[in-house]
Design an enzyme around this catalytic site. Structure first.
Site, PDB file in Angstrom:
ATOM      1  N   ASN A  64       0.869  -1.174   0.000  1.00  0.00           N
ATOM      2  CA  ASN A  64       0.000   0.000   0.000  1.00  0.00           C
ATOM      3  C   ASN A  64       0.906   1.224   0.000  1.00  0.00           C
ATOM      4  O   ASN A  64       1.701   1.417   0.920  1.00  0.00           O
ATOM      5  CB  ASN A  64      -0.888  -0.017   1.249  1.00  0.00           C
ATOM      6  CG  ASN A  64      -1.899   1.113   1.218  1.00  0.00           C
ATOM      7  OD1 ASN A  64      -1.718   2.121   0.516  1.00  0.00           O
ATOM      8  ND2 ASN A  64      -2.965   0.951   1.972  1.00  0.00           N
ATOM      9  N   ASN A  91       2.481   2.944 -12.691  1.00  0.00           N
ATOM     10  CA  ASN A  91       1.097   3.072 -13.144  1.00  0.00           C
ATOM     11  C   ASN A  91       0.089   3.257 -12.004  1.00  0.00           C
ATOM     12  O   ASN A  91      -0.941   3.893 -12.194  1.00  0.00           O
ATOM     13  CB  ASN A  91       0.743   1.816 -13.956  1.00  0.00           C
ATOM     14  CG  ASN A  91      -0.748   1.694 -14.183  1.00  0.00           C
ATOM     15  OD1 ASN A  91      -1.319   2.339 -15.058  1.00  0.00           O
ATOM     16  ND2 ASN A  91      -1.416   0.873 -13.377  1.00  0.00           N
ATOM     17  N   SER A 143      -1.517  12.076 -17.050  1.00  0.00           N
ATOM     18  CA  SER A 143      -2.903  12.154 -17.516  1.00  0.00           C
ATOM     19  C   SER A 143      -3.086  13.483 -18.231  1.00  0.00           C
ATOM     20  O   SER A 143      -2.333  14.442 -17.988  1.00  0.00           O
ATOM     21  CB  SER A 143      -3.838  12.098 -16.304  1.00  0.00           C
ATOM     22  OG  SER A 143      -5.124  12.543 -16.643  1.00  0.00           O
ATOM     23  N   TYR A 156      -5.628  15.584  -7.929  1.00  0.00           N
ATOM     24  CA  TYR A 156      -5.242  14.627  -8.981  1.00  0.00           C
ATOM     25  C   TYR A 156      -4.447  15.359 -10.074  1.00  0.00           C
ATOM     26  O   TYR A 156      -3.391  14.882 -10.506  1.00  0.00           O
ATOM     27  CB  TYR A 156      -6.505  13.987  -9.551  1.00  0.00           C
ATOM     28  CG  TYR A 156      -6.253  12.936 -10.609  1.00  0.00           C
ATOM     29  CD1 TYR A 156      -5.781  11.669 -10.269  1.00  0.00           C
ATOM     30  CD2 TYR A 156      -6.509  13.205 -11.956  1.00  0.00           C
ATOM     31  CE1 TYR A 156      -5.563  10.697 -11.243  1.00  0.00           C
ATOM     32  CE2 TYR A 156      -6.286  12.241 -12.935  1.00  0.00           C
ATOM     33  CZ  TYR A 156      -5.817  10.987 -12.564  1.00  0.00           C
ATOM     34  OH  TYR A 156      -5.594  10.032 -13.533  1.00  0.00           O
ATOM     35  N   SER A 159      -1.007  16.182  -8.957  1.00  0.00           N
ATOM     36  CA  SER A 159      -0.124  15.003  -8.905  1.00  0.00           C
ATOM     37  C   SER A 159       0.314  14.588 -10.309  1.00  0.00           C
ATOM     38  O   SER A 159       1.460  14.193 -10.516  1.00  0.00           O
ATOM     39  CB  SER A 159      -0.829  13.834  -8.197  1.00  0.00           C
ATOM     40  OG  SER A 159      -1.861  13.297  -8.992  1.00  0.00           O
ATOM     41  N   LYS A 160      -0.578  14.708 -11.279  1.00  0.00           N
ATOM     42  CA  LYS A 160      -0.236  14.262 -12.633  1.00  0.00           C
ATOM     43  C   LYS A 160       0.688  15.265 -13.338  1.00  0.00           C
ATOM     44  O   LYS A 160       1.488  14.884 -14.197  1.00  0.00           O
ATOM     45  CB  LYS A 160      -1.509  14.005 -13.449  1.00  0.00           C
ATOM     46  CG  LYS A 160      -2.301  12.806 -12.928  1.00  0.00           C
ATOM     47  CD  LYS A 160      -1.487  11.524 -12.973  1.00  0.00           C
ATOM     48  CE  LYS A 160      -2.171  10.314 -12.416  1.00  0.00           C
ATOM     49  NZ  LYS A 160      -1.366   9.095 -12.469  1.00  0.00           N
TER      50      LYS A 160
HETATM   51  N1  LIG Z   1      -8.395   4.986 -16.693  1.00  0.00           N
HETATM   52  C1  LIG Z   1      -8.171   6.099 -17.371  1.00  0.00           C
HETATM   53  O1  LIG Z   1      -8.943   6.457 -18.259  1.00  0.00           O
HETATM   54  C2  LIG Z   1      -6.947   6.935 -17.068  1.00  0.00           C
HETATM   55  C3  LIG Z   1      -6.770   8.145 -17.775  1.00  0.00           C
HETATM   56  C4  LIG Z   1      -5.620   8.880 -17.523  1.00  0.00           C
HETATM   57  C5  LIG Z   1      -4.674   8.446 -16.634  1.00  0.00           C
HETATM   58  N2  LIG Z   1      -4.884   7.290 -15.957  1.00  0.00           N
HETATM   59  C6  LIG Z   1      -3.843   6.840 -15.022  1.00  0.00           C
HETATM   60  O2  LIG Z   1      -3.488   5.496 -15.329  1.00  0.00           O
HETATM   61  C7  LIG Z   1      -3.176   4.788 -14.144  1.00  0.00           C
HETATM   62  C8  LIG Z   1      -4.068   3.545 -14.030  1.00  0.00           C
HETATM   63  O3  LIG Z   1      -5.407   3.980 -13.977  1.00  0.00           O
HETATM   64  P1  LIG Z   1      -6.633   2.945 -13.928  1.00  0.00           P
HETATM   65  O4  LIG Z   1      -7.812   3.704 -14.326  1.00  0.00           O
HETATM   66  O5  LIG Z   1      -6.288   1.704 -14.646  1.00  0.00           O
HETATM   67  O6  LIG Z   1      -6.697   2.685 -12.348  1.00  0.00           O
HETATM   68  P2  LIG Z   1      -7.571   1.621 -11.497  1.00  0.00           P
HETATM   69  O7  LIG Z   1      -8.302   0.672 -12.370  1.00  0.00           O
HETATM   70  O8  LIG Z   1      -8.312   2.415 -10.496  1.00  0.00           O
HETATM   71  O9  LIG Z   1      -6.402   0.773 -10.763  1.00  0.00           O
HETATM   72  C9  LIG Z   1      -5.551   1.432  -9.886  1.00  0.00           C
HETATM   73  C10 LIG Z   1      -4.384   0.531  -9.572  1.00  0.00           C
HETATM   74  O10 LIG Z   1      -3.562   1.242  -8.629  1.00  0.00           O
HETATM   75  C11 LIG Z   1      -3.486   0.488  -7.415  1.00  0.00           C
HETATM   76  N3  LIG Z   1      -3.579   1.356  -6.244  1.00  0.00           N
HETATM   77  C12 LIG Z   1      -4.616   2.154  -5.889  1.00  0.00           C
HETATM   78  N4  LIG Z   1      -4.400   2.692  -4.667  1.00  0.00           N
HETATM   79  C13 LIG Z   1      -3.183   2.213  -4.252  1.00  0.00           C
HETATM   80  C14 LIG Z   1      -2.431   2.362  -3.071  1.00  0.00           C
HETATM   81  N5  LIG Z   1      -2.854   3.064  -2.011  1.00  0.00           N
HETATM   82  N6  LIG Z   1      -1.232   1.719  -2.980  1.00  0.00           N
HETATM   83  C15 LIG Z   1      -0.774   0.947  -4.001  1.00  0.00           C
HETATM   84  N7  LIG Z   1      -1.472   0.748  -5.133  1.00  0.00           N
HETATM   85  C16 LIG Z   1      -2.665   1.372  -5.262  1.00  0.00           C
HETATM   86  C17 LIG Z   1      -4.691  -0.469  -7.426  1.00  0.00           C
HETATM   87  O11 LIG Z   1      -4.398  -1.622  -6.637  1.00  0.00           O
HETATM   88  P3  LIG Z   1      -5.615  -2.445  -5.903  1.00  0.00           P
HETATM   89  O12 LIG Z   1      -6.268  -3.262  -6.980  1.00  0.00           O
HETATM   90  O13 LIG Z   1      -4.945  -3.274  -4.874  1.00  0.00           O
HETATM   91  O14 LIG Z   1      -6.541  -1.420  -5.326  1.00  0.00           O
HETATM   92  C18 LIG Z   1      -4.817  -0.773  -8.915  1.00  0.00           C
HETATM   93  O15 LIG Z   1      -3.942  -1.804  -9.272  1.00  0.00           O
HETATM   94  C19 LIG Z   1      -3.358   5.761 -12.990  1.00  0.00           C
HETATM   95  O16 LIG Z   1      -2.121   6.335 -12.645  1.00  0.00           O
HETATM   96  C20 LIG Z   1      -4.287   6.809 -13.570  1.00  0.00           C
HETATM   97  O17 LIG Z   1      -4.143   8.047 -12.938  1.00  0.00           O
HETATM   98  C21 LIG Z   1      -5.999   6.516 -16.144  1.00  0.00           C
END
Ligand SMILES: NC(=O)c1ccc[n+]([C@@H]2O[C@H](COP(=O)([O-])OP(=O)(O)OC[C@H]3O[C@@H](n4cnc5c(N)ncnc54)[C@H](OP(=O)(O)O)[C@@H]3O)[C@@H](O)[C@H]2O)c1
Length: 247
Positions: A64, A91, A143, A156, A159-160
């Site tokens: 975590n 990621n 992002s 957010y 951070s990005k």
């Molecule tokens: N999805 C999009 O459209 C999008 C767009 C732009 C940027 N992004 C970026 O891409 C990345 C992945 O996004 P996603 O949408 O695929 O995210 P997601 O489905 O919400 O998955 C988040 C991942 O991060 C882990 N995580 C969350 N909180 C954590 C913590 N406290 N400590 C360690 N690990 C943690 C989660 O682990 P658990 O499963 O154990 O919770 C999970 O594996 C992120 O950095 C996000 O900001 C996403």
């Protein structure tokens, strides 16, 4: 020969969403995967078994990012098991939708700790292992929010944007070791946290995307794997957008 045969790749936050898609793409191209999740869950176990089927030496670790000791402990285990790491994908990410006036300090803390401190500590602790690679690759998940800002997402977005500054500075420092460092900036995708976006808002937003659709997780994963490939050896310090032409 597959593109990543013999390479060791770590993808943080690879239990689900974009991280899982990236892990799959790397594994199917021959990489041994070091998967990561914040905690043991049905999803992380399922992903682990799926990846093991295509990349049998892969491992899954938990940390975590809100707890510094857990990151240190995980990196110790990784370094004990793997002599070197070739590819690091920072990621893992957290998001809290709340306007600045209403956002609590705790919400702010979660977002900045997971997104900024998580990326910093993982990179810092893993860099000695990446230095052992002849052509290391680091890709950080930023992002579109880090480029243009978004209503209700101050923490957010901050951070990005920080991830982009970190990427550009680190790229300059470690280019001499033949390690490239890039960030990618996705907008709306069909995966992960994007699924939580309110349906009406998403439909309206799609109308303003020139390609009139959200990005596929596989498209994001293919961009990341390209940046990890030999062909991308001259690309470093960049923040690359993947957004259907939105900005
Ligand atoms: N999805 C999009 O459209 C999008 C767009 C732009 C940027 N992004 C970026 O891409 C990345 C992945 O996004 P996603 O949408 O695929 O995210 P997601 O489905 O919400 O998955 C988040 C991942 O991060 C882990 N995580 C969350 N909180 C954590 C913590 N406290 N400590 C360690 N690990 C943690 C989660 O682990 P658990 O499963 O154990 O919770 C999970 O594996 C992120 O950095 C996000 O900001 C996403």
């Amino acid at each position: 020969m597959k593109r990543f045969e013999g390479k060791i790749a770590i993808v943080t936050g690879s239990s689900r969403g974009l991280g899982k898609a990236i892990a799959f793409e790397l594994a199917s191209e021959g990489a041994t995967l070091i998967l990561h999740a914040s905690k043991k869950s049905t999803e992380s176990t399922k992903t682990f078994h799926q990846i093991k089927n295509i990349s049998p030496n892969s491992e899954l670790y938990f940390a975590n990012f809100l707890n510094h000791d857990e990151i240190v402990a995980m990196m110790r285990l990784v370094q004990k098991k793997f002599r070197r790491v070739d590819i690091l994908i920072n990621n893992a990410g957290a998001i809290k939708r709340q306007t600045f006036l209403k956002m609590t300090d705790e919400e702010w803390d979660i977002v900045t700790k997971v997104n900024i401190y998580g990326t910093y500590f993982v990179t810092k602790l893993l860099l000695p292992s990446i230095l052992k690679s002849t052509a290391g690759r680091i890709v950080n998940m930023s992002s579109i929010c880090g480029l243009v800002g978004e209503y209700g997402l101050t923490g957010y977005c901050m951070s990005k944007a920080a991830i982009i500054g970190f990427t550009k500075a680190l790229a300059k420092e470690i280019a001499k070791y033949n390690i490239t460092v890039n960030a990618i900036c996705p907008a709306f995708t069909d995966a992960g946290m994007a699924n939580e976006i309110e349906r009406n808002f998403l439909q309206q937003s799609i109308q303003s995307i020139p390609l009139k659709r959200v990005g596929k997780k596989e498209e994001v994963a293919k961009l990341v794997t390209f940046l990890c490939s030999e062909d991308a050896g001259y690309i470093t310090g960049q923040a690359i957008s993947i957004n259907g032409g939105l900005i």
